[in-house]
Design an enzyme around this catalytic site. Structure first.
Site, PDB file in Angstrom:
ATOM      1  N   ASP A 382       0.839  -1.194   0.000  1.00 16.73           N
ATOM      2  CA  ASP A 382       0.000   0.000   0.000  1.00 16.73           C
ATOM      3  C   ASP A 382       0.881   1.254   0.000  1.00 16.73           C
ATOM      4  O   ASP A 382       1.766   1.400   0.867  1.00 16.73           O
ATOM      5  CB  ASP A 382      -0.864  -0.043   1.268  1.00 16.73           C
ATOM      6  CG  ASP A 382      -1.953   1.002   1.272  1.00 16.73           C
ATOM      7  OD1 ASP A 382      -2.985   0.778   0.595  1.00 16.73           O
ATOM      8  OD2 ASP A 382      -1.781   2.031   1.961  1.00 16.73           O
ATOM      9  N   GLU A 411       1.455  -0.543  -5.112  1.00 13.79           N
ATOM     10  CA  GLU A 411       0.243   0.275  -5.250  1.00 13.79           C
ATOM     11  C   GLU A 411       0.621   1.736  -5.102  1.00 13.79           C
ATOM     12  O   GLU A 411       0.420   2.357  -4.072  1.00 13.79           O
ATOM     13  CB  GLU A 411      -0.810  -0.108  -4.189  1.00 13.79           C
ATOM     14  CG  GLU A 411      -2.186   0.518  -4.441  1.00 13.79           C
ATOM     15  CD  GLU A 411      -2.552   1.603  -3.439  1.00 13.79           C
ATOM     16  OE1 GLU A 411      -1.675   1.986  -2.635  1.00 13.79           O
ATOM     17  OE2 GLU A 411      -3.714   2.035  -3.440  1.00 13.79           O
TER      18      GLU A 411
END
Lengths: 652, 652
Positions: A382, A411
């Site tokens: 993330d 990401e």
């Protein structure tokens, strides 16, 4: 001038490809790939040079050598296959070869009828020197050849000895390489498993997959869904963070600033009484359950991908144990996340500039190691672009050294150079701007850059038509045809693609508010119930597409992607091929979800291997329909109400 | 992880331009040039970064800093001027700047009406830290500002203190750079004198310039010709080797294998009883004469360029003194030059692979030093591509360290990558393929590559329509118009150009034999007499062209070269501009020496700074004729019998 040979190394080696940032970073391949290497090499003067490609598994003592062939303009080429996972090294070595020069000149002198007596003696000297470098029977053979060449037989016989092929290969084997030039340090390749190049991801929130409607789903419940997901053709099951969720400043449904009693909170608000990044949210189950999930997934040839989000809720154990890992404010509180004037008081970011950064790095790396120890081999990271670049290179390199089968999906929805940098640092795959590229020009430009420029040496795109954070306007307004068009684009433009599952297959398309890309009633903040088997679900189409991807090797790589001219701005046409097998798949997608579009498609038949006046069979893999085409132009019409895409297979 | 700050250096710097081979070689500029540097820079997260360009004269202790401006897509740009000759270094340094980030966030918080009390305290802390890095009145000013910001006055007043411009510049001056990233090692620039970029060469064989017809010309005779050559606009007088000429295997007239009594031999057959590379051929004169020639040339602002050809006649003193510097054959003889089956027994090449190579390198370098000590500052190097690359880098670098005004012209008519490599190694200028590029497409492609690609950072083309070795077929068959066309092309496509003088200006065009590029009765092998003032000589035109080059700064650099569309394959059109002064010169050349050609020329008026409906004045600099043009198209007609070229000046 210090080294005694340096000035005599006459060959220059330049411009070796592949190479990322001049060799600063390894390039990427998967096991079984053929790696083609090119380099410029030349020496002063007119002497012949020999150029060799050297490669080895990193750590191996010996190099494997491959002769490089001259192709054009002082450029040389050779290839080798990477079989094992892990790092490989390669370099180019070249030297001026007196024997080759002498042999070539000898044929020209002989053709001109010159006396060769002295030339033979020069050859004798070289062969005798080679004999001293050789051993055993090779040394004996060279010595005998030298004697023959020195002997007093006639010139024709000696010429035959001099030009003998066996002598040439012996001389090559024992060439004088004392003045060879080698590119140093060697260049590197990270060899991943084939899934790094070809994978199909499904994202779901386990808490919505419970057996009893309304109850908090558990990891155990999920296990029963694995066979169906595998049958649909998914090989990576990606779970948002599964850790305990914080309670302080917990967000309510639809991201409400204040949670109501019973609100489950966001899985990205990590850390609570039950633990932090190395714990499982109690309502999801136990570590044992998780290990069972991973093991069962493995029997279905699936990876479980964990979401690693390095941030903490105020309740995270780190906050008490390591307050120095966070930034302290002058009032004694800890700095929460902000995008001024917005405040995210439920999230504490780490302060990577803190004095204790080395302990922080070690702890964060150990989070990955913890889950690797439970059986995880795939991570979705993330927002890696909000943590230091150096951290990722250090972490991923070290982890993959022990477990080269690891995969990391970046990401980072941020600026292009940052996304590419993260890929260089070691991320196996990367999210892309695909979600926001919805017209023909944008798609063609972006995917040409990703697949046909040097970017591809390090950056492996993973295409998502939706994520829990992104419901694009195109899907909001285009209805079912828009979902299908984006699905076909993702699955065929990208060898790696994924979807945030139930919301996508059920064509969920209502945003939280106008102009927002957030879902209404997003699973990020609440438990949802999905009717996975509702009749208009895209499940059968997804399964069919994934089956086509498995059956057509052309779709399992991005490097052959090529866009084709088609005379309609709403129609996009592109193909992928697999040269070894001849597999060739051609997609035509109608980007207008609201109406039928048609146009003339133009193909380069020579490239497909079809002659202009030969009729050829074309099969639409999506519905099995067959067409007989002839010539380089074909008329294509697509009604989105029926099916907005063709996926043509053209047997060669 | 060893260094305690490494992991906290959050900024990445990539892709700095200019740069040659990733920084392996210096780029080239001339004194007075503005050097524009660009780099990508970015950090993780959303903090502001500061990017600075640092430069210094190599060896200087201090760096000069210039802020780099963000231009687009994480790219930054700044420039500096190189004033002195020699090496400069430059690098980019960048850091995450907490003060800038804080200041920017503060304005957003203030605009949102938030309470700023704690934010002010965060600022106070940063300002106090900066005060500790500062000294004297700056430290006091910072301390006082911190106190004001801490004080209890109202928020608006404290905000004013926080956002004060003077505070910002003080904070910039004392920024916390402990975690800055800098590109290391620094990149380098070789700064040459302006003549490296803009020069006009004249080559002649002094022995043909004697005062008495038929006698062997002397250097003293040449001195009297200097004013005329200077008036014609030449600033480099290039002499073929002036050393004693060997007698063994001396070549006769027209390269006859056997010389006749009285044949003077080739100046490239270097070395005899009177000495080698550090001696002057006795019939040319003395070292004193040579020094006088150099001094007189200097008063005319001309360089004397010596031809350095590292090869020996069998009579060269080196052959006896250092037989180990040559390759020995098994029969005890020394290996002569060859291109099998051709033999060049009058030339012994050095064996750069010999064991004693270091002594050889030192001796050859000392040859340059010897002539530098006599006053030479410019060398034309014969066939540098047949000597090791490493030798040139070592030699030129060392010599220019002491004499940065030195210029070296590389005479390497070989494959492109080798020519470019020699330029990277340090050659100031290079011969090109110009002589063999005679049609429009070839010329446009080649000169676009040379002037618009990265090659230009290191490779400065020097254009020669002829040399003593090359009389191109185009000149052989095209008559006077061909000479004029090639002259205009050389003088305007190339800021550096030269000619092998008398033969060119007198349009000498008879080859030794058909298909040969050698001159009949070449001066390489005999003394010629030239009637320099014969009426049809190109002298006046050459003088005019060189005057135009001096008057039009646009023609003094190659980087702005741009080709223009003109609707006739025999007409080529291109321009050069000088942005600072607005100078703009447009050349149109008829490449067909046998007939008139005409066509419509297309101009991008916006680029020239002329509006579409405005009439503009155009002056042909070659004949003074004026035209009034309007609009982006102009009809051009050129009769080679009158003049095959226009050289338009378009005042802006």
């Amino acid at each position: 001038m210090e080294e005694t040979t340096l000035g005599r190394q006459r060959v220059v080696i330049e411009n070796i490809r592949p190479r990322a940032d001049g060799g600063r970073f390894p390039v990427k391949r998967v096991a079984g790939d053929r790696v083609t290497v090119e380099a410029d090499a030349f020496a002063d003067g007119h002497d012949h040079i020999i150029v060799r490609l050297l490669h080895r598994k990193a750590g191996a003592a010996e190099w494997v050598e491959t002769p490089m062939e001259s192709i054009f303009n002082d450029r040389y080429r050779a290839a080798f296959t990477v079989e094992e996972l892990g790092r490989y090294q390669y370099t180019v070595e070249a030297w001026v070869d007196r024997f080759h020069t002498w042999r070539y000149d000898l044929t020209k002198r002989a053709a001109a009828g010159q006396d060769l007596a002295i030339d033979f003696l020069i050859g004798v000297e070289m062969i005798e020197q080679a004999a001293r470098r050789a051993q055993g029977h090779e040394a004996r053979e060279l010595t005998q050849t030298a004697a023959k060449l020195r002997s007093d037989v006639d010139q024709a016989q000696r010429l035959e000895v001099a030009l003998d092929q066996q002598l040439l290969s012996l001389m090559d084997h024992h060439a004088d390489r004392s003045l060879a030039t080698a590119h140093r340090p060697p260049l590197e390749i990270v060899v991943d498993r084939p899934r790094a190049r070809f994978s199909t991801w499904y994202e779901l929130f386990p808490r919505s997959w419970g057996k009893t409607p309304g109850s908090h789903g558990r990891l155990r419940d999920l296990i029963d869904h694995l066979p169906a997901l595998a049958e649909m053709g998914f090989d990576v099951l990606y779970l948002p963070p599964i850790h305990p969720i914080g309670t302080a400043y917990r967000k309510g449904k639809n991201n409400a600033v204040t949670a109501q009693p019973g609100d489950v909170g966001s899985p990205w608000g990590i850390g609570g009484e039950a633990g932090g990044h190395k714990a499982i949210h109690p309502e999801l189950g136990t570590l044992d359950d998780f290990r069972t999930l991973c093991e069962t997934a493995r029997t279905h040839k699936m990876d479980v991908a964990l979401d690693i989000a390095f941030q903490c809720s105020p309740n995270h154990p780190y906050v008490k144990e390591h307050p120095d890992w966070f930034r302290n404010r002058p009032d004694g509180t800890i700095q929460y996340a902000e995008n001024p004037p917005k405040k995210y008081q439920d999230i504490y970011p780490f302060d990577f500039e803190c004095r204790d950064w080395q302990a922080l790095w070690h702890e964060l790396r150990s989070v990955f190691q913890f889950w690797i120890d439970q059986g995880v081999r795939c991570f979705r990271v993330d927002n890696p672009h909000t943590k230091p670049f150096g951290f990722w290179e250090w972490t991923i390199t070290a982890l993959k050294e022990k477990n080269p089968e690891l995969m990391f999906l970046s990401e980072a929805f941020t600026r292009p150079k940052i996304m590419y940098r993260l890929a260089k640092l070691g991320f196996t795959q990367s999210y892309t701007y695909f979600t926001w590229r919805n017209n023909k020009r944008e798609l063609a430009e972006y995917f040409t850059e990703l697949t046909q420029s040097d970017v591809r040496e390090v950056f492996r795109p993973n295409l998502w038509p939706n994520t829990p954070d992104i419901l694009h306007e195109y899907l909001q307004t285009g209805g079912r045809p828009a979902f299908i068009a984006r699905l076909v684009l993702a699955a065929t433009l990208g060898a790696n693609y994924g979807m945030y599952g139930p919301a996508f297959e059920l064509c969920e398309n209502v945003p939280r508010e106008p102009k927002s890309e957030e879902y209404l009633n997003s699973e990020k903040y609440e438990i949802r119930q999905w009717n996975l088997y509702q009749p208009d679900s895209l499940r059968p189409l997804i399964a069919r597409l994934n089956q086509i991807r498995r059956e057509h090797v052309a779709l399992q790589s991005d490097w052959t992607l090529q866009f084709h001219t088609i005379g309609n701005e709403q129609l996009i046409a592109y193909s992928k091929r697999h040269d070894e097998s001849g597999d060739f798949v051609l997609a035509v997608v109608n980007l207008n979800p609201h109406g039928a579009e048609s146009g003339w498609l133009e193909l380069d038949l020579a490239e497909i291997g079809i002659s202009t006046n030969q009729a050829y069979r074309v099969v639409d893999l999506l519905n099995g329909q067959e067409f007989a085409w002839q010539g380089p132009r074909a008329f294509v019409s697509l009604d989105p109400a029926v099916m907005p895409a063709h996926l043509f297979y053209i047997p060669r």
